[in-house]
Enzyme design. Sequence first.
Site, PDB file in Angstrom:
ATOM      1  N   TYR A 189       0.985  -1.238   0.141  1.00  0.00           N
ATOM      2  CA  TYR A 189      -0.136   0.054  -0.023  1.00  0.00           C
ATOM      3  C   TYR A 189       0.962   1.309  -0.191  1.00  0.00           C
ATOM      4  CZ  TYR A 189      -2.981   3.883   1.544  1.00  0.00           C
ATOM      5  OH  TYR A 189      -3.652   4.854   1.528  1.00  0.00           O
ATOM      6  N   ASP A 243      -0.540  -7.047   6.936  1.00  0.00           N
ATOM      7  CA  ASP A 243      -1.702  -6.065   6.590  1.00  0.00           C
ATOM      8  C   ASP A 243      -2.598  -7.129   5.800  1.00  0.00           C
ATOM      9  OD1 ASP A 243      -3.358  -4.585   5.058  1.00  0.00           O
ATOM     10  OD2 ASP A 243      -2.147  -3.171   4.880  1.00  0.00           O
TER      11      ASP A 243
HETATM   12  N1  PLP Z   1      -3.691  -1.119   4.042  1.00  0.00           N
HETATM   13  C1  PLP Z   1      -4.134  -1.383   2.732  1.00  0.00           C
HETATM   14  C2  PLP Z   1      -3.917  -2.652   2.064  1.00  0.00           C
HETATM   15  C3  PLP Z   1      -4.733  -0.207   1.936  1.00  0.00           C
HETATM   16  O1  PLP Z   1      -5.484  -0.562   0.845  1.00  0.00           O
HETATM   17  C4  PLP Z   1      -5.003   0.744   2.642  1.00  0.00           C
HETATM   18  C5  PLP Z   1      -5.804   2.103   2.147  1.00  0.00           C
HETATM   19  O2  PLP Z   1      -6.109   1.828   0.913  1.00  0.00           O
HETATM   20  C6  PLP Z   1      -4.487   0.966   4.041  1.00  0.00           C
HETATM   21  C7  PLP Z   1      -3.699   0.163   4.386  1.00  0.00           C
HETATM   22  C8  PLP Z   1      -4.644   2.199   4.644  1.00  0.00           C
HETATM   23  O3  PLP Z   1      -5.796   2.602   5.229  1.00  0.00           O
HETATM   24  P1  PLP Z   1      -6.649   3.919   5.721  1.00  0.00           P
HETATM   25  O4  PLP Z   1      -7.010   4.624   4.326  1.00  0.00           O
HETATM   26  O5  PLP Z   1      -7.818   3.514   6.348  1.00  0.00           O
HETATM   27  O6  PLP Z   1      -5.638   4.848   6.416  1.00  0.00           O
END
Ligand code: PLP
Length: 383
Positions: A102, A175
């Site tokens: 991400y 994640d």
């Molecule tokens: N991890 C992944 C795989 C994501 O797709 C995202 C956001 O798109 C995040 C973390 C970050 O999350 P947030 O936008 O809720 O901060």
Amino acid sequence: MQERDWRPESLAAQGLGWVDASTQAINPPIHMSSTFLRTPGYGPERAYIRDQNPAFEQAEALLAKLEGGAAAAISASGMAAATSVFMALKPGNHVVAPAMMYWSLRHWLTSYAREWGLDVTLVDMTDLGALKAAMRPGRTQLVWIETPGNPLWSVTDIAAAAKIAHESGARLAVDSTVATPVFTQPLKLGADIVMHSATKYLNGHSDLCAGALVTREADAFWERILQVRYQLGSIIGSVEAWLLLRGMRSLFPRVRQQAASALILAERLARHPAIADVLYPGLAGFPGHEIARRQMEGGFGGMLSIRVKAGTEAAKATAARVGLWQRATSLGGTESLIEHRASVEGPDSPVPGDLLRLSVGLEDAGDLYDDLDRALSGGNALA
Ligand code: PLP
């Protein structure tokens, strides 16, 4: 709900079945109080909303149960959850994270985290030899993986990564936003911490921003993570917490339907003459498919990407022509989203320009295919 070993689907559907003791309501009240009456002795009771928000408890308990963890913590966003894990480390600690992940978290790790003193190594997490080589026994404190990983949906072997991390004395954090606890439970595969952007599938309706962490053990490191959340105040409001729990009640049928439609679309799009490649862990020819089959149970998630044969401009034009898919960032909602990631991530993005990221929602899979087919073939949905 009577105490028993109910299946996760049953626990989620009833939000663990908690009943409000004062009214017998089967949905929790929304507490709007920022503080709580102290006993005369100032004992260890609930003190202040930044630390012990009653609105979080049911969602945290449910998520901990679904992931098979000892405890969970909800926070302001997926980024707040992820960064709190790294901020619980100390300057000079070494961490290993994926080169493709991400993008906001990768950006944070290679800018702020390094400036604050973390020693960050990025590796290709589909290459376990590269992970092994990056480990510095005694110095590496954390291995971070994302599987399936944004936006190529590359699959990392969680059990193998956990073994490598543990052999060097490091923790493994995963994640698992895209896999969701419906398809993968990383803690059972040896991970120490699971992270979710709860903005995505856990909530599922694109109407709030939240993050979540689940730990295998409520140990001293977990306490440090909770302290980061408490000190920074990276929490959500009571209404958002209530909505998150409401969303989690339908998690299982939602994501199973999304994954079923994603598989149909991946298989059909793989035969489309305008498409060079379909990236989806559920496709037999996809690198990592065998690992996905081992560690994902009952589906491969609702995210896929397509690479448009005619290149970057054709990919952008395709996204511009859709009529049913929504051109928007994010994923995991009931509505299907399409996005040209390279445009969103900017000039430093490692994402190929011909790639379109697709988040499959709850619309009819045939409608979704027809809309994309028309857009890929140069037809405008409104024409
Ligand atoms: N991890 C992944 C795989 C994501 O797709 C995202 C956001 O798109 C995040 C973390 C970050 O999350 P947030 O936008 O809720 O901060």
